[in-house]
Design a protein around this motif. Structure first.
Motif, short mmCIF file in Angstrom:
data_model
loop_
_atom_site.label_atom_id
_atom_site.label_comp_id
_atom_site.label_asym_id
_atom_site.label_seq_id
_atom_site.Cartn_x
_atom_site.Cartn_y
_atom_site.Cartn_z
N ASN A 1 2.11 -3.62 6.57
CA ASN A 1 0.84 -4.34 5.71
C ASN A 1 1.25 -5.35 5.13
O ASN A 1 0.19 -6.19 4.91
N HIS B 1 -8.08 -7.99 -4.32
CA HIS B 1 -7.71 -7.24 -2.85
C HIS B 1 -8.62 -8.06 -1.79
O HIS B 1 -8.18 -7.64 -0.83
N GLY B 2 -9.85 -8.52 -2.11
CA GLY B 2 -10.60 -8.88 -1.12
C GLY B 2 -10.89 -10.32 -1.03
O GLY B 2 -11.16 -10.78 0.04
N HIS C 1 -10.05 -0.63 2.55
CA HIS C 1 -8.38 -0.20 2.64
C HIS C 1 -8.07 -0.04 1.35
O HIS C 1 -7.27 1.04 1.20
N LYS C 2 -8.57 -0.67 0.19
CA LYS C 2 -8.07 -0.36 -1.10
C LYS C 2 -8.63 1.12 -1.49
O LYS C 2 -8.04 1.93 -2.15
N HIS D 1 -0.38 -14.81 -0.29
CA HIS D 1 -0.52 -13.49 -0.78
C HIS D 1 1.01 -13.13 -0.98
O HIS D 1 1.29 -12.24 -2.13
N SER E 1 -11.49 -5.13 3.10
CA SER E 1 -10.54 -5.29 2.07
C SER E 1 -10.76 -4.04 0.84
O SER E 1 -10.03 -3.21 0.74
N SER F 1 0.73 -1.17 0.05
CA SER F 1 -0.02 0.13 -0.01
C SER F 1 0.83 1.27 0.23
O SER F 1 1.89 1.34 0.66
N GLY G 1 -14.34 -9.54 6.04
CA GLY G 1 -13.04 -9.41 5.11
C GLY G 1 -13.30 -8.62 3.83
O GLY G 1 -12.39 -8.10 3.40
N LYS G 2 -14.44 -9.01 3.37
CA LYS G 2 -14.81 -8.23 2.07
C LYS G 2 -14.92 -6.79 2.09
O LYS G 2 -14.14 -6.02 1.56
N ARG H 1 -3.35 -9.75 6.47
CA ARG H 1 -4.37 -10.74 6.06
C ARG H 1 -4.51 -11.69 7.15
O ARG H 1 -5.23 -12.12 7.66
N LEU I 1 -8.81 -12.64 1.68
CA LEU I 1 -8.91 -12.32 2.92
C LEU I 1 -10.52 -12.85 3.18
O LEU I 1 -10.62 -13.32 4.61
#
Length: 391
Positions: free
Chosen positions: A99, A248-249, A284-285, A148, A281, A33, A277-278, A103, A252
């Motif tokens: 970062n 990205h999701g 965060h993105k 990851h 993520s 990130s 988790g969805k 996860r 997780l």
């Protein structure tokens, strides 16, 4: 059966991801990130104390194995070049933003927050738990991080068609690509072996589908050229969210769900863990995409993806024709002036809309864990979800 499936996963994912990366050919990919909220380090540090140990050491056994020690010796040959694999290796040694292992940390926190199931089978006993987490759940967290990490290493493949002398000798760049493929394969093979050893077919199915999602997400994220990147008109925010979830999701979200499955929680608890988790993520993105637009000093040099969330929102607001005109105005001798383009985008509501969407996903993540008992682990999950909504 599980071992055979794990091996097939390794081969298929490795081949597909490498083919996609070589064919799509985008360079200078950011594998970590770009920025994080200022109190992110403290949130992560506090959370690591709750789960029992720093998650930065979760995959240490694999990273310090004889095989990767040999890889590290060969990677030294890339010093002096601009091969992305060097940045990936540096990230393993020193990641100031904490970062790299996020996860796995979330999987461990989710496992502890949910606790043992009321319908736990006889072979899962509370006394088997360490710091409130089953050994299988800790193994799953490590597997998630290895997958990851393999993904990050494979993304370090360079499109040699765009090689220039300033990147370093061609033979070194070719060597770097080989090392990225082989070391990524090694990490993924270890992850899949560990996955098979969990002896849970549903968990294998969940994580293998997440690997497939990663490959599909890479394909959508990596346009053929910068010009294609700037003129991807068919991307709207609905499509953006779908594609960013894949890349990205999905890992997780499905890892959180798998952690609940390992503790024999019911489908409702598994669904709530998946939702956390969805939404975390995606939040965060969105936060990461916002950073170039919320920096205090507008004169700072900046670059950003033309398919980042604020840009996609801006395109929807102003329309394609006006967007193309603004893009042409921001170009100088074929090169985009990102500082000028950023100023243009900030005049509209794209940045505000992205902030609102980020807060929405953060709130959804918070809602999904309210059914879990009040605990330090749940509070840590709440702090993480709240932190991604701070700009």
């Amino acid at each position: 059966m599980l071992n055979m499936l794990a091996v097939k996963m390794t081969v298929i994912w490795s081949r597909l991801s490498c083919i996609v990366l070589l064919n799509r050919g985008q360079r200078n990919i950011s594998i970590f990130s770009n920025t994080t909220p200022s109190n992110w380090n403290k949130v992560v540090s506090d959370a690591e104390k709750i789960v029992g140990y720093p998650t930065s050491f979760m995959s240490l056994r694999c990273l310090l194995s004889d095989e990767l020690s040999n890889v590290a010796m060969h990677v030294r040959k890339l010093v002096g070049t601009k091969h992305p694999l060097l940045n990936t290796a540096r990230g393993f040694v020193y990641d100031s933003r904490n970062n790299l292992q996020m996860r796995g940390l979330v999987v461990l926190l989710m496992s502890k927050a949910a606790g043992p199931s009321q319908h736990t089978a006889s072979d899962l006993l509370p006394q088997d738990m360490v710091s409130g987490i089953y050994p299988s759940q800790r193994n799953l967290a490590e597997i998630t991080e290895l997958i990851h990490t393999a993904f990050l290493v494979h993304r370090g493949i360079v499109n040699l068609k765009e090689w220039t002398n300033s990147d370093g000798p061609l033979k070194d760049m070719q060597f770097g690509n080989k090392m990225a493929v082989l070391s990524g394969d090694f990490l993924l093979a270890n992850a899949c072996t560990g996955l098979a050893q969990l002896n849970n077919t549903k968990v294998v199915e969940l994580i293998s589908s997440a690997i497939g999602d990663l490959v599909q997400g890479i394909y959508h994220e990596m346009p053929n050229s910068l010009e294609d990147n700037s003129l991807t008109d068919d991307i709207n925010m609905v499509t953006w969210e779908e594609q960013r979830f894949l890349s990205h999701g999905a890992l997780l979200a499905k890892s959180c769900q798998a952690a609940m499955e390992l503790a024999k929680h019911d489908k409702d608890a598994q669904g709530l863990a998946y939702k956390y988790g969805k939404h975390l993520s995606l939040g965060h993105k969105l936060n990461s995409d916002l950073q170039p637009f919320v920096k205090s000093n507008s004169a700072d040099p900046v670059t950003f993806s033309l398919n980042s969330a604020p840009v996609v929102f801006h395109r929807q607001i102003v329309g394609q024709e006006r967007w193309h005109h603004q893009l042409q105005q921001a170009k100088t001798i074929g090169t985009i002036d990102y500082t000028k383009l950023r100023s243009t985008i900030k005049l509209e509501e794209g940045v505000i809309s992205t902030m609102d969407l980020c807060r929405y996903h953060g709130n959804k993540a918070l809602e999904s864990i309210q059914c879990f008992p009040s605990s330090e682990a749940r509070s840590a999950l709440e702090n993480i979800a709240s932190t991604v909504t701070k700009f």
